[in-house]
Design an enzyme around this catalytic site. Sequence first.
Site: not given
Ligand code: ADP
Ligand code: ADP
Length: 213
Positions: A13, A88, A127, A160, A171
């Site tokens: 995302k 979320r 990541r 992270r 998660r």
């Molecule tokens: P990822 O990119 O791996 O999905 P995020 O950076 O979006 O993770 O979120 C990391 C953590 O921050 C989540 O596991 C949650 O604890 C918190 N968080 C982020 N956005 C929200 C939201 N909209 N509602 C509740 N918790 C959130």
């Molecule tokens: P999210 O915001 O959904 O948690 P990220 O954008 O941070 O996800 O991506 C999670 C991990 O996967 C990062 O290390 C990123 O560089 C990698 N990644 C993202 N898109 C792809 C893809 N299409 N193929 C392989 N790895 C990816």
Amino acid sequence: MKIIMLGAPGAGKGTQAKMLAEKYGIPHISTGDIFRANIKNGTELGKKAKAYMDQGMLVPDELTVDLVIDRVQKDDCVKGYILDGFPRTIPQAEALTKALSGRGEKIDAAVDVEVPDEAIVTRMSGRRACVKCGATYHIVYNPTKTEGICDACGDALILREDDKPETVQKRLTVYNEQTQPLIDYYKTLGVLVEVDGTKNLNDVFADICAILG
Ligand code: ADP
Ligand code: ADP
Ligand code: ZN
């Protein structure tokens, strides 16, 4: 253009949101990034959020909704924005719909980046994140030019705390229970866009752009 990014943790995302934000010239708003910045700065919100984040749980809606509703009313959001990681939960989505409709606005697209759970743990363990600018990299799939240093801003990258395999499992469970229902929510609103997130990141981006125009 008002876009929401949906998809499991690690689906890509943030990666796609950053590319879309650049293409459309609109802000990328990541609730995860906002919480991490608050943790880094030692704020009250950061202290509260950290306790949930470290356990792979969601930060309560009461701490999250107003933050985002305020953010999307800032001047830089007049042309639109990309919400990454919000909503979320169904109550978060309902609060957003209500706040927007109160101003005669609506979300244009909710992009669901689909990646099966099996692929997620590998992505998360590789990541690397920049807390300063929110960029994310992957040691194999999207490496930086210099190891451990953000290409975009030069800051040191981190692994992270919540990307450890045990926390990632938690998660994913939380995602399947609380966030997955948003896919039907936005389908009903007629704005859902589904893309195959297992392709390489440029192909995923091309697929999204082909649909959004
Ligand atoms: P990822 O990119 O791996 O999905 P995020 O950076 O979006 O993770 O979120 C990391 C953590 O921050 C989540 O596991 C949650 O604890 C918190 N968080 C982020 N956005 C929200 C939201 N909209 N509602 C509740 N918790 C959130
Ligand atoms: P999210 O915001 O959904 O948690 P990220 O954008 O941070 O996800 O991506 C999670 C991990 O996967 C990062 O290390 C990123 O560089 C990698 N990644 C993202 N898109 C792809 C893809 N299409 N193929 C392989 N790895 C990816
Ligand atoms: Zn950076």
